[in-house]
Scaffold this motif. Structure first.
Motif, mmCIF file in Angstrom:
data_model
loop_
_atom_site.group_PDB
_atom_site.id
_atom_site.type_symbol
_atom_site.label_atom_id
_atom_site.label_comp_id
_atom_site.label_asym_id
_atom_site.label_seq_id
_atom_site.Cartn_x
_atom_site.Cartn_y
_atom_site.Cartn_z
ATOM 1 N N GLY A 1 0.833 -1.193 0.000
ATOM 2 C CA GLY A 1 0.000 0.000 0.000
ATOM 3 C C GLY A 1 0.868 1.243 0.000
ATOM 4 N N GLY A 2 0.268 2.377 -0.312
ATOM 5 C CA GLY A 2 1.021 3.623 -0.368
ATOM 6 C C GLY A 2 1.134 4.285 0.995
ATOM 7 N N TRP A 3 2.184 5.108 1.155
ATOM 8 C CA TRP A 3 2.371 5.796 2.429
ATOM 9 C C TRP A 3 1.253 6.800 2.697
ATOM 10 C CZ3 TRP A 3 5.463 4.558 6.293
ATOM 11 C CH2 TRP A 3 6.561 3.722 6.036
ATOM 12 N N HIS A 4 0.564 7.230 1.640
ATOM 13 C CA HIS A 4 -0.545 8.162 1.839
ATOM 14 C C HIS A 4 -1.719 7.498 2.562
ATOM 15 C CE1 HIS A 4 -1.993 5.954 -1.674
ATOM 16 N NE2 HIS A 4 -0.908 6.346 -2.333
ATOM 17 N N ASP A 5 -1.741 6.162 2.582
ATOM 18 C CA ASP A 5 -2.790 5.434 3.291
ATOM 19 C C ASP A 5 -2.336 4.927 4.657
ATOM 20 O OD1 ASP A 5 -4.835 5.684 1.405
ATOM 21 O OD2 ASP A 5 -4.131 3.964 0.246
ATOM 22 N N PHE A 6 -1.108 5.263 5.038
ATOM 23 C CA PHE A 6 -0.573 4.754 6.301
ATOM 24 C C PHE A 6 -1.384 5.267 7.500
ATOM 25 C CE2 PHE A 6 2.233 5.024 10.015
ATOM 26 C CZ PHE A 6 2.733 3.729 10.057
ATOM 27 N N LEU A 7 -1.628 6.574 7.549
ATOM 28 C CA LEU A 7 -2.362 7.146 8.675
ATOM 29 C C LEU A 7 -3.816 6.664 8.732
ATOM 30 C CD1 LEU A 7 -2.160 8.979 11.122
ATOM 31 C CD2 LEU A 7 -2.788 10.928 9.660
ATOM 32 N N PRO A 8 -4.539 6.622 7.598
ATOM 33 C CA PRO A 8 -5.896 6.045 7.656
ATOM 34 C C PRO A 8 -5.924 4.605 8.160
ATOM 35 C CG PRO A 8 -5.634 7.279 5.634
ATOM 36 C CD PRO A 8 -4.283 7.231 6.272
ATOM 37 N N ALA A 9 -4.922 3.810 7.780
ATOM 38 C CA ALA A 9 -4.863 2.421 8.249
ATOM 39 C C ALA A 9 -4.578 2.364 9.745
ATOM 40 C CB ALA A 9 -3.794 1.644 7.479
ATOM 41 N N VAL A 10 -3.715 3.253 10.224
ATOM 42 C CA VAL A 10 -3.404 3.297 11.662
ATOM 43 C C VAL A 10 -4.660 3.633 12.464
ATOM 44 C CG1 VAL A 10 -2.181 4.616 13.433
ATOM 45 C CG2 VAL A 10 -0.961 3.847 11.396
ATOM 46 N N ILE A 11 -5.401 4.656 12.017
ATOM 47 C CA ILE A 11 -6.617 5.060 12.730
ATOM 48 C C ILE A 11 -7.681 3.974 12.654
ATOM 49 C CG2 ILE A 11 -8.496 6.748 12.799
ATOM 50 C CD1 ILE A 11 -6.494 8.803 11.698
ATOM 51 N N THR A 12 -7.877 3.425 11.457
ATOM 52 C CA THR A 12 -8.895 2.386 11.263
ATOM 53 C C THR A 12 -8.578 1.140 12.081
ATOM 54 O OG1 THR A 12 -9.313 3.183 9.020
ATOM 55 C CG2 THR A 12 -10.091 0.978 9.550
ATOM 56 N N GLY A 13 -7.334 0.687 12.024
ATOM 57 C CA GLY A 13 -6.940 -0.503 12.772
ATOM 58 C C GLY A 13 -7.025 -0.294 14.275
ATOM 59 N N GLY A 14 -6.607 0.891 14.746
ATOM 60 C CA GLY A 14 -6.665 1.173 16.181
ATOM 61 C C GLY A 14 -8.087 1.240 16.706
ATOM 62 N N LEU A 15 -8.965 1.922 15.982
ATOM 63 C CA LEU A 15 -10.358 2.023 16.417
ATOM 64 C C LEU A 15 -11.083 0.683 16.290
ATOM 65 C CD1 LEU A 15 -11.386 5.497 14.941
ATOM 66 C CD2 LEU A 15 -10.876 4.919 17.323
ATOM 67 N N GLY A 16 -10.747 -0.075 15.253
ATOM 68 C CA GLY A 16 -11.355 -1.397 15.102
ATOM 69 C C GLY A 16 -10.970 -2.329 16.235
ATOM 70 N N PHE A 17 -9.695 -2.314 16.628
ATOM 71 C CA PHE A 17 -9.247 -3.155 17.733
ATOM 72 C C PHE A 17 -9.828 -2.678 19.058
ATOM 73 C CE2 PHE A 17 -6.149 -4.866 20.805
ATOM 74 C CZ PHE A 17 -6.116 -6.186 20.383
ATOM 75 N N THR A 18 -9.970 -1.358 19.207
ATOM 76 C CA THR A 18 -10.615 -0.820 20.408
ATOM 77 C C THR A 18 -12.055 -1.312 20.503
ATOM 78 O OG1 THR A 18 -9.250 1.174 20.271
ATOM 79 C CG2 THR A 18 -11.225 1.282 21.651
ATOM 80 N N GLY A 19 -12.753 -1.274 19.363
ATOM 81 C CA GLY A 19 -14.122 -1.774 19.336
ATOM 82 C C GLY A 19 -14.201 -3.244 19.709
ATOM 83 N N PHE A 20 -13.228 -4.022 19.226
ATOM 84 C CA PHE A 20 -13.227 -5.452 19.538
ATOM 85 C C PHE A 20 -13.062 -5.686 21.043
ATOM 86 C CE2 PHE A 20 -10.419 -9.109 20.446
ATOM 87 C CZ PHE A 20 -11.330 -10.128 20.179
ATOM 88 N N ILE A 21 -12.148 -4.971 21.673
ATOM 89 C CA ILE A 21 -11.891 -5.164 23.105
ATOM 90 C C ILE A 21 -13.131 -4.845 23.938
ATOM 91 C CG2 ILE A 21 -10.607 -4.279 25.087
ATOM 92 C CD1 ILE A 21 -8.183 -3.985 23.294
ATOM 93 N N TYR A 22 -13.733 -3.708 23.673
ATOM 94 C CA TYR A 22 -14.862 -3.288 24.507
ATOM 95 C C TYR A 22 -16.159 -3.999 24.131
ATOM 96 C CZ TYR A 22 -11.870 0.277 26.522
ATOM 97 O OH TYR A 22 -10.845 0.916 27.195
ATOM 98 N N LEU A 23 -16.317 -4.343 22.871
ATOM 99 C CA LEU A 23 -17.504 -5.104 22.480
ATOM 100 C C LEU A 23 -17.470 -6.514 23.056
ATOM 101 C CD1 LEU A 23 -17.882 -3.976 18.757
ATOM 102 C CD2 LEU A 23 -19.525 -3.560 20.604
#
Length: 254
Positions: A138-160
């Motif tokens: 993937g491109g570096w321009h998508d690095f930050l969106p992936a970081v935010i998406t992955g972090g929030l998704g994992f947060t959702g998994f823990i609390y859900l």
């Protein structure tokens, strides 16, 4: 050398406790059985029989003692506990510590939580999501969106998972969150490659250790454990795929 009845009982309890901790912490089935056998052998008890599945341990001493059953209802990944139990087993078989000392150490380990704080787990999941995106070209321009998406998704998994005790649904809802965030990033122009962002973000949810243990158990001849762990890994993959598919199907119609 024969041991008296009280010590034999303590040996059985020590074996079961060690096996239970290892099984709850993500150890392979054959490793659990081998550890229990070695502990019993170190005290001159050679006629042991054990049957380990992902949800329980059955252990007996050649029919001379009542067969013991330990139910394992919760499992996680804590390789530090597996390593510590292995170390205690080696010290016990080597005569470095006594049976009572080993049992007390195991009791302490069972109650101790070696897991990292939740914020560190979320940060690690977020950073690894971005790194996986780069690894999958993937491109570096998508690095930050992936970081935010992955972090929030994992947060959702823990609390859900705390609210929904069925792991399948918490994983499915977490992947749903990941899919929604990835689509929003792409449609808002902040992200470019939807597939790369989704692939990188779901990787922290992928049951890598479970798949590895399933294959190793099958290769070691533990068919019941291998197949059951493989089925559990398949359900996790199916849950992740279902959540992503729902999002993609919904937005493709808009």
């Amino acid at each position: 050398m024969e041991t008296h009845s009280g010590q034999r009982y303590k040996v059985v309890e020590t074996c079961l406790l060690a096996g239970k901790i290892m099984l709850q912490s993500g150890a392979e089935t054959y490793r659990v059985e081998d550890t229990m056998t070695r502990i019993a052998n170190s005290f001159g008890i050679y006629g042991t029989h054990s049957f380990v599945t992902p949800t329980g341990i059955i252990f007996s001493i050649d029919g001379s003692e009542p067969t013991k059953l330990v139910r394992v209802s919760e499992r996680s990944t804590d390789l530090k506990k597996v390593t510590i139990v292995n170390s205690i087993s080696r010290k016990l078989t080597g005569g470095v510590i006594t049976l009572d000392e080993a049992y007390e150490e195991l009791r302490v380990i069972e109650k101790t939580n070696f897991a990292y704080p939740i914020w560190i787990q979320i940060a690690a999941a977020a950073i690894s999501s971005g790194c996986f995106l780069i690894m999958f070209k993937g491109g570096w321009h998508d690095f930050l969106p992936a970081v935010i998406t992955g972090g929030l998704g994992f947060t959702g998994f823990i609390y859900l998972h705390r609210l929904v005790q069925v792991k399948f649904f918490s994983e499915c809802l977490a992947s749903l969150i990941i899919g929604l965030l990835a689509v929003l990033f792409v449609r808002s122009g902040l992200g470019y490659e939807l597939d790369k962002i989704i692939i990188g973000s779901v990787m922290p949810l992928v049951p890598g250790l479970l798949i590895t243990n399933a294959v190793r158990d099958l290769m070691a001849g533990h068919l019941v454990s291998g197949i059951s762990k493989g089925a559990e890994a398949f359900l996790t993959a199916f849950a992740i795929g279902t959540g992503i598919a729902v999002v993609i199907s919904f937005f493709s119609m808009i």
